[in-house]
Design a protein around this motif. Sequence first.
Motif, PDB file in Angstrom:
ATOM      1  N   LEU A  66      29.955  39.705  34.604  1.00  0.00           N
ATOM      2  CA  LEU A  66      30.736  40.180  36.107  1.00  0.00           C
ATOM      3  C   LEU A  66      30.816  41.718  36.126  1.00  0.00           C
ATOM      4  CD1 LEU A  66      31.517  39.451  38.708  1.00  0.00           C
ATOM      5  CD2 LEU A  66      33.805  39.221  37.911  1.00  0.00           C
ATOM      6  N   VAL A  67      31.155  42.556  34.961  1.00  0.00           N
ATOM      7  CA  VAL A  67      31.405  43.859  35.009  1.00  0.00           C
ATOM      8  C   VAL A  67      29.818  44.436  34.961  1.00  0.00           C
ATOM      9  CG1 VAL A  67      31.915  45.977  33.603  1.00  0.00           C
ATOM     10  CG2 VAL A  67      33.683  43.965  33.962  1.00  0.00           C
ATOM     11  N   ALA A  68      28.974  43.889  34.324  1.00  0.00           N
ATOM     12  CA  ALA A  68      27.648  44.440  34.189  1.00  0.00           C
ATOM     13  C   ALA A  68      26.916  44.491  35.647  1.00  0.00           C
ATOM     14  CB  ALA A  68      26.710  44.007  33.129  1.00  0.00           C
ATOM     15  N   VAL A  69      27.050  43.196  36.308  1.00  0.00           N
ATOM     16  CA  VAL A  69      26.413  43.028  37.627  1.00  0.00           C
ATOM     17  C   VAL A  69      27.280  43.965  38.636  1.00  0.00           C
ATOM     18  CG1 VAL A  69      26.227  41.620  39.496  1.00  0.00           C
ATOM     19  CG2 VAL A  69      25.846  40.981  37.013  1.00  0.00           C
ATOM     20  N   LEU A  70      28.525  44.048  38.677  1.00  0.00           N
ATOM     21  CA  LEU A  70      29.324  45.000  39.572  1.00  0.00           C
ATOM     22  C   LEU A  70      29.010  46.570  39.354  1.00  0.00           C
ATOM     23  CD1 LEU A  70      32.666  43.096  39.874  1.00  0.00           C
ATOM     24  CD2 LEU A  70      30.756  43.225  41.642  1.00  0.00           C
ATOM     25  N   THR A  71      28.844  46.786  38.168  1.00  0.00           N
ATOM     26  CA  THR A  71      28.519  48.272  37.712  1.00  0.00           C
ATOM     27  C   THR A  71      27.107  48.700  38.185  1.00  0.00           C
ATOM     28  OG1 THR A  71      30.039  48.167  35.882  1.00  0.00           O
ATOM     29  CG2 THR A  71      28.219  49.976  35.979  1.00  0.00           C
ATOM     30  N   ARG A 123      33.113  43.389  51.296  1.00  0.00           N
ATOM     31  CA  ARG A 123      32.978  43.055  50.052  1.00  0.00           C
ATOM     32  C   ARG A 123      34.009  42.060  49.387  1.00  0.00           C
ATOM     33  NH1 ARG A 123      29.864  47.597  46.918  1.00  0.00           N
ATOM     34  NH2 ARG A 123      30.156  45.941  45.571  1.00  0.00           N
ATOM     35  N   ARG A 124      33.540  41.175  48.473  1.00  0.00           N
ATOM     36  CA  ARG A 124      34.537  40.439  47.799  1.00  0.00           C
ATOM     37  C   ARG A 124      35.255  41.249  46.649  1.00  0.00           C
ATOM     38  NH1 ARG A 124      31.117  35.185  46.069  1.00  0.00           N
ATOM     39  NH2 ARG A 124      29.516  36.880  46.389  1.00  0.00           N
ATOM     40  N   SER A 125      36.366  40.806  46.536  1.00  0.00           N
ATOM     41  CA  SER A 125      37.013  41.713  45.441  1.00  0.00           C
ATOM     42  C   SER A 125      36.816  41.114  44.099  1.00  0.00           C
ATOM     43  CB  SER A 125      38.658  41.526  45.455  1.00  0.00           C
ATOM     44  OG  SER A 125      39.098  40.118  45.291  1.00  0.00           O
ATOM     45  N   LYS A 141      38.796  40.234  41.651  1.00  0.00           N
ATOM     46  CA  LYS A 141      39.601  39.068  41.544  1.00  0.00           C
ATOM     47  C   LYS A 141      39.054  37.665  41.982  1.00  0.00           C
ATOM     48  CE  LYS A 141      44.253  37.079  42.164  1.00  0.00           C
ATOM     49  NZ  LYS A 141      45.458  37.449  42.748  1.00  0.00           N
ATOM     50  N   ASP A 142      38.471  37.976  43.363  1.00  0.00           N
ATOM     51  CA  ASP A 142      37.582  36.806  43.925  1.00  0.00           C
ATOM     52  C   ASP A 142      36.390  36.365  43.231  1.00  0.00           C
ATOM     53  OD1 ASP A 142      39.505  36.722  46.043  1.00  0.00           O
ATOM     54  OD2 ASP A 142      38.418  37.821  47.607  1.00  0.00           O
ATOM     55  N   LEU A 143      35.720  37.300  42.801  1.00  0.00           N
ATOM     56  CA  LEU A 143      34.435  37.232  41.988  1.00  0.00           C
ATOM     57  C   LEU A 143      34.785  36.544  40.651  1.00  0.00           C
ATOM     58  CD1 LEU A 143      32.333  40.089  43.090  1.00  0.00           C
ATOM     59  CD2 LEU A 143      31.944  37.782  43.720  1.00  0.00           C
ATOM     60  N   LYS A 144      35.748  37.011  39.901  1.00  0.00           N
ATOM     61  CA  LYS A 144      36.219  36.475  38.667  1.00  0.00           C
ATOM     62  C   LYS A 144      36.660  35.040  38.529  1.00  0.00           C
ATOM     63  CE  LYS A 144      38.795  37.854  34.380  1.00  0.00           C
ATOM     64  NZ  LYS A 144      38.126  36.556  33.712  1.00  0.00           N
ATOM     65  N   LYS A 145      37.275  34.682  39.764  1.00  0.00           N
ATOM     66  CA  LYS A 145      37.911  33.249  39.934  1.00  0.00           C
ATOM     67  C   LYS A 145      36.692  32.231  39.729  1.00  0.00           C
ATOM     68  CE  LYS A 145      40.344  30.321  42.820  1.00  0.00           C
ATOM     69  NZ  LYS A 145      40.534  29.809  44.195  1.00  0.00           N
ATOM     70  N   GLY A 146      35.621  32.378  40.056  1.00  0.00           N
ATOM     71  CA  GLY A 146      34.278  31.598  39.817  1.00  0.00           C
ATOM     72  C   GLY A 146      34.319  30.501  41.048  1.00  0.00           C
TER      73      GLY A 146
END
Length: 179
Positions: free
Chosen positions: A40-45, A69-71, A73-78
Motif C-alpha cells: 500500500l505504501v509503495a502504490v500510494l507513494t 481521495r480515500r484516506s 486508513k480506508d485503503l488499509k482496511k481492505g
Amino acid sequence: MDTDLHTRRPAHPTERVVTGRLVRLMEGYAREVRVGQPVLVAVLTAAGVMGLLLRVVRALLSNGGGGARRSFKDLKKGPEFLVTPVRVRDTTDRLVEVELHGHLPQSALHPGDHVQLTLRAQRDPDLPPRIERIVNLTTGQLLTPRTATLWSHLGPALLLQALLGAFLVLAVAACSALT
C-alpha cells in the motif's frame, strides 16, 4: 432433557475434490481481505508523485477541480467479501463443511443438488477449506465464485496513477544517471 444425544458435527474434508449432495447454505457473513502495508505504501507513494505533478499542471491551467481521495486508513482496511458456510453430504454419507467466498447467482445452488467441489485449504487450519470451483451435476453448471482482491479494492484509477508515477520516477532517475 437427554444429554446422551450426540449430533454429528460437520467434518473438514482433506480431499481436493469432494462429490456429494448439497445439504444447506448457511447464513453468510463478511470477512475482510488483509492489505499489506508495504504494498500500500509503495502504490500510494508512486501515485503521490503523479498526483503532485497533476496538481502543478492544474494550478498552471487554473482548473481547481479534483476528485475525492480515500484516506490511508480506508485503503488499509481492505475490501470485504461474503463468506457462506456450505454443508455437503459426501458419497460416504459424511457431513462436511466448506466455505464459499464471494457471490454466486441466487438460482445456482439449491439444497439437494448433486455437486462436485474443488477445494483449497485456507491459511488458518481451523477454518474449513474454501471452494475454488463448483460443478453442479444436477443442472450441469460450472460455477466459479469471485471475491474482491487488493487490486480491485485500490481501483484502476489509483493503480494507473501509481504506474505513471513509477514510470515518471524511473524516467527522471534514468535521465539523471545519463547526465
